[in-house]
Design a protein around this motif. Structure first.
Motif, PDB file in Angstrom:
ATOM      1  N   GLY A 122       0.824  -1.206   0.000  1.00  0.00           N
ATOM      2  CA  GLY A 122       0.000   0.000   0.000  1.00  0.00           C
ATOM      3  C   GLY A 122       0.856   1.253   0.000  1.00  0.00           C
ATOM      4  O   GLY A 122       2.077   1.212  -0.202  1.00  0.00           O
ATOM      5  N   ASN A 124       1.084   3.426   2.651  1.00  0.00           N
ATOM      6  CA  ASN A 124       1.618   3.745   3.973  1.00  0.00           C
ATOM      7  C   ASN A 124       1.704   2.483   4.833  1.00  0.00           C
ATOM      8  O   ASN A 124       1.006   2.362   5.846  1.00  0.00           O
ATOM      9  N   PRO A 125       2.557   1.542   4.452  1.00  0.00           N
ATOM     10  CA  PRO A 125       2.649   0.291   5.213  1.00  0.00           C
ATOM     11  C   PRO A 125       3.312   0.515   6.569  1.00  0.00           C
ATOM     12  O   PRO A 125       4.008   1.510   6.787  1.00  0.00           O
ATOM     13  N   THR A 126       3.123  -0.457   7.456  1.00  0.00           N
ATOM     14  CA  THR A 126       3.755  -0.425   8.776  1.00  0.00           C
ATOM     15  C   THR A 126       4.773  -1.565   8.861  1.00  0.00           C
ATOM     16  O   THR A 126       4.450  -2.716   8.547  1.00  0.00           O
ATOM     17  N   ASN A 139       9.431   2.255  12.492  1.00  0.00           N
ATOM     18  CA  ASN A 139       8.538   1.935  11.383  1.00  0.00           C
ATOM     19  C   ASN A 139       9.165   2.426  10.084  1.00  0.00           C
ATOM     20  O   ASN A 139       8.854   3.506   9.586  1.00  0.00           O
ATOM     21  N   THR A 158       2.534  -4.696   7.764  1.00  0.00           N
ATOM     22  CA  THR A 158       1.084  -4.522   7.756  1.00  0.00           C
ATOM     23  C   THR A 158       0.729  -3.568   6.622  1.00  0.00           C
ATOM     24  O   THR A 158       1.144  -2.404   6.626  1.00  0.00           O
ATOM     25  N   SER A 159      -0.014  -4.074   5.641  1.00  0.00           N
ATOM     26  CA  SER A 159      -0.405  -3.268   4.482  1.00  0.00           C
ATOM     27  C   SER A 159      -1.611  -2.408   4.823  1.00  0.00           C
ATOM     28  O   SER A 159      -2.453  -2.784   5.639  1.00  0.00           O
ATOM     29  N   ASP A 160      -1.698  -1.231   4.177  1.00  0.00           N
ATOM     30  CA  ASP A 160      -2.880  -0.384   4.367  1.00  0.00           C
ATOM     31  C   ASP A 160      -3.851  -0.484   3.185  1.00  0.00           C
ATOM     32  O   ASP A 160      -4.781   0.320   3.081  1.00  0.00           O
ATOM     33  N   ASN A 167      -2.237 -10.665   5.792  1.00  0.00           N
ATOM     34  CA  ASN A 167      -1.936  -9.326   6.288  1.00  0.00           C
ATOM     35  C   ASN A 167      -2.261  -9.259   7.780  1.00  0.00           C
ATOM     36  O   ASN A 167      -3.419  -9.466   8.148  1.00  0.00           O
TER      37      ASN A 167
END
Length: 234
Positions: A122, A124-126, A139, A158-160, A167
């Motif tokens: 995405g 803004n992934p984490t 991050n 973690t994908s947004d 995920n």
């Protein structure tokens, strides 16, 4: 018998879904009688059962509506056609992450940089880095630290994106090999201990922490000479 207008309106529990999700529809009717007939349609094609409820897994841009046929003898607007519900179906993305290190075998005290490559992360992934199962780092898609021997590094992504599977995603692991810093030294001896003019003398080196394939460079009066050998004769 009174003349009563039949009507129907439909609603969905969600209109924007992920690929493969099931959407549930409900028909709210008026003057339907005791045994009404329901005909659901998807993109103009008959679908579903004779029921005020309808469920299915839609495709993107599907249009759903329902026709009610009242069983009242004096119903007007019969059969009645409902409003339409348009559906948006987003594709499902498989999330994954892999990590690499600029080096995996280092000397004690050497900093190593790890880089994560995300797939379907995405906009803004984490990133959550871990060392030996303990969360660390920030991050960010890269992480640097000074490892110890046997340390195990991993990253969780973690994908947004809206519609994903796997995920958050867990990366491969990197196991570090860290060697102790060893001081290197060398001493030389000569044979015979006292040399006569014109008599060859052999010099022998004794190295500490020299490894399995050390490189030797002999010097005479500061000038390089000899061969890559633990011994030198001249």
């Amino acid at each position: 018998n009174a003349i009563l207008p039949a009507s129907i309106s439909i609603s969905a529990d969600q209109t924007t879904v992920c690929e493969g999700d099931t959407v549930h529809f409900f028909a709210a009717v008026l003057n339907e009688g005791l045994s009404p007939d329901y005909q659901w349609t998807v993109n103009g094609t008959a679908n579903g059962l004779n029921s005020p409820f309808f469920s299915y897994a839609p495709a993107n841009n599907d249009i759903v509506n329902c026709t009610l046929t009242s069983s009242l003898p004096c119903a007007t607007n019969n059969p009645a056609t409902s409003n339409i519900v348009a559906l948006t179906v987003n594709p499902t993305y498989v999330v994954s992450v892999s990590i690499s290190a600029n080096q995996v075998s280092v000397c004690q005290g050497t900093a190593v940089t790890y880089t994560a490559i995300a797939i379907n992360g995405g906009t803004n992934p984490t990133y959550q880095w871990s060392v030996n199962g303990v969360n660390t780092g920030t991050n960010a898609s890269s992480f640097s630290y000074i490892p110890l021997n046997g340390d195990i590094i991993a990253c969780e992504l973690t994908s947004d994106l809206i519609c994903t599977i796997f995920n958050p995603a867990i990366s491969n692991i990197i196991t570090m090999s860290v060697s102790n810093v060893l001081p290197v030294s060398v001493t030389i001896t000569q044979n015979p201990a006292t040399a006569c003019t014109g008599v060859p003398v052999t010099y022998t080196s004794a190295g500490v922490n020299r490894g399995s394939s050390p490189v030797y460079q002999w010097f005479v009066n500061g000038s390089a000479t000899g061969t890559n050998s633990a011994n030198y004769t001249y």
